[in-house]
Design an enzyme around this catalytic site. Structure first.
Site, mmCIF file in Angstrom:
data_model
loop_
_atom_site.group_PDB
_atom_site.id
_atom_site.type_symbol
_atom_site.label_atom_id
_atom_site.label_comp_id
_atom_site.label_asym_id
_atom_site.label_seq_id
_atom_site.Cartn_x
_atom_site.Cartn_y
_atom_site.Cartn_z
ATOM 1 N N CYS A 117 -33.485 -14.237 -55.211
ATOM 2 C CA CYS A 117 -32.401 -14.426 -54.239
ATOM 3 C C CYS A 117 -31.220 -14.918 -55.054
ATOM 4 C CB CYS A 117 -32.806 -15.471 -53.201
ATOM 5 S SG CYS A 117 -31.420 -16.030 -52.173
ATOM 6 N N ASP A 165 -22.321 -10.345 -50.657
ATOM 7 C CA ASP A 165 -23.551 -11.105 -50.398
ATOM 8 C C ASP A 165 -23.396 -11.731 -49.008
ATOM 9 O OD1 ASP A 165 -25.984 -12.528 -50.880
ATOM 10 O OD2 ASP A 165 -24.848 -14.303 -51.432
ATOM 11 N N SER A 166 -24.493 -12.250 -48.492
ATOM 12 C CA SER A 166 -24.411 -13.002 -47.237
ATOM 13 C C SER A 166 -23.497 -14.210 -47.391
ATOM 14 C CB SER A 166 -25.805 -13.489 -46.847
ATOM 15 O OG SER A 166 -26.302 -14.335 -47.870
ATOM 16 N N CYS A 194 -27.230 -9.101 -53.063
ATOM 17 C CA CYS A 194 -28.082 -9.877 -52.174
ATOM 18 C C CYS A 194 -29.423 -9.148 -52.097
ATOM 19 C CB CYS A 194 -27.413 -9.929 -50.799
ATOM 20 S SG CYS A 194 -28.410 -10.679 -49.509
ATOM 21 N N ASN A 195 -30.469 -9.824 -52.522
ATOM 22 C CA ASN A 195 -31.793 -9.193 -52.488
ATOM 23 C C ASN A 195 -32.230 -8.898 -51.060
ATOM 24 O OD1 ASN A 195 -33.114 -9.506 -55.425
ATOM 25 N ND2 ASN A 195 -31.764 -11.217 -55.003
HETATM 26 N N1 DGL Z 1 -28.280 -14.280 -51.477
HETATM 27 C C1 DGL Z 1 -29.211 -13.596 -50.716
HETATM 28 C C2 DGL Z 1 -30.334 -12.940 -51.495
HETATM 29 O O1 DGL Z 1 -30.139 -12.615 -52.629
HETATM 30 C C3 DGL Z 1 -29.589 -13.972 -49.335
HETATM 31 C C4 DGL Z 1 -29.555 -15.345 -48.849
HETATM 32 C C5 DGL Z 1 -29.584 -15.404 -47.336
HETATM 33 O O2 DGL Z 1 -28.543 -15.135 -46.772
HETATM 34 O O3 DGL Z 1 -30.622 -15.722 -46.771
HETATM 35 O O4 DGL Z 1 -31.387 -12.725 -50.997
#
Ligand code: DGL
Length: 255
Positions: free
Chosen positions: A180, A7-8, A70-71
Site C-alpha cells: 500500500c 491515489d486515494s 494505489c494498490n
Molecule cells: N494508498 C492506497 C494503496 O496503495 C490505498 C489506501 C486507502 O485508501 O485505503 O493501497
C-alpha cells in the site's frame, strides 16, 4: 503532455517522488482523492466509480499516461479502466516477486489494505510466485488513517503495528512487502519492530514500466496538485511538502 499520478490520498506521493527523480524533464499532475480516502474500506464498485472520474479528469487535462499509484485502486479497477480508455494506464504491483526472488529462503510478509489482500490480483500473484508457500498476507487499514493525519511514529502507531503483527514470528521473515503506497511513511516504525527484515515496495518497478510506455519529453519539470478535483495552492502545499520531506527521510530505511 503531462503524466497523471493519483491515489486515494497522499500515499501515491511516494510514487511521484520516485517519478520526479527518474523523469526530471516531465510534467506531472498529482491527484489525491481526499474526499474518499480510505479506499481500502470502500466497496469495489465505489472504488471503480472514483477511479473512472479521476481518469476522465486527467484525460481532460491532456495526460499522455496515467499511473494508479494505489494498490487498492489497481486491484479493484485497473483491468476495467484499461478496457475503457486507450492511453497507457499503469498500476501498482506489490513487490512480492522481488521479495521471493531476493529473500525467498525466509518467509515474506505482505501488508496492504483489506481490499488488496483479499483481491483476485493479489491471490493470482501469490499463486504465481510463491511456489514454496513462504508468503503471508496481513491487512493494516489503520495505517492509512494514521498517514493521512501525519501521525507516523507515535506510540499509537507502534502499538497498532505490534498488535496487528503479533501472530507472526518475526525471526522467520526475511522481507516485508509494503503493498500500500501509504505504508512508505512508516518504514522507521516497521524497522524498529523488525530490524533484520528488508522492506520492499513496488514504486521503482511501476515507474520503470511507465518509462517503457511513454514517449519521453524534455520539458521544464513541474507538478500540479489536486485534492479531489480542487487545485492545491499556496499554504495548502505545505502539507504536501511535509509528506515529501518524510519520504526523503524514509528512503534508505530497511534496504
Ligand atoms: N494508498 C492506497 C494503496 O496503495 C490505498 C489506501 C486507502 O485508501 O485505503 O493501497
Amino acid at each position: 503532455m503531462k503524466i497523471g499520478i493519483f491515489d486515494s490520498g497522499i500515499g501515491g506521493l511516494s510514487v511521484l517522488y520516485e517519478a520526479m527523480h527518474l523523469l526530471p524533464h516531465e510534467q506531472f499532475i498529482y491527484y489525491a482523492d481526499e474526499k474518499h480516502v480510505p479506499y481500502g474500506e470502500k466497496t469495489k464498485e465505489e472504488i471503480i466509480g472514483y477511479v473512472d472520474e479521476i481518469i476522465q479528469f486527467m484525460i481532460e487535462r491532456d495526460c499522455k499516461a496515467i499511473v494508479i499509484a494505489c494498490n487498492t485502486a489497481t486491484s479493484a479497477a485497473v483491468s476495467i479502466m484499461r478496457k475503457k480508455y486507450h492511453i497507457p494506464i499503469i498500476g501498482m504491483e506489490p513487490a512480492v516477486k522481488k521479495a521471493v526472488d531476493l529473500y525467498g529462503k525466509q518467509k515474506v510478509l505482505v501488508c496492504a489494505t483489506p481490499i488488496t489482500v483479499k483481491g483476485k490480483k493479489m491471490l493470482d500473484l501469490v499463486e504465481r510466485v510463491d511456489k514454496d508457500h513462504l508468503v503471508d498476507l496481513v491487512a493494516l487499514p489503520k495505517l492509512v488513517r494514521f498517514a493521512e493525519k501525519q501521525e507516523f511514529n507515535s506510540d499509537e502507531v507502534l502499538a497498532y503495528l505490534k498488535e496487528a503483527l503479533s501472530k507472526f514470528d518475526f525471526k522467520e521473515y526475511g522481507s516485508l512487502v509494503l503493498g500500500c503506497t501509504h505504508f512508505n511513511y512508516f518504514k522507521d516504525s516497521f524497522h524498529k519492530l523488525l530490524p533484520q527484515v528488508h522492506l520492499l515496495d513496488g514504486n521503482l518497478g511501476t515507474i520503470n514500466y511507465l518509462i517503457k510506455n511513454i514517449e519521453l519529453e524534455d520539458l521544464e519539470s513541474s507538478v500540479e496538485y489536486y485534492y479531489s478535483g480542487q487545485r492545491v495552492l499556496g499554504k495548502e502545499l505545505q502539507r504536501i511538502e511535509c509528506y515529501l520531506k518524510r519520504l526523503e527521510k524514509m528512503k534508505d530505511i530497511g534496504k
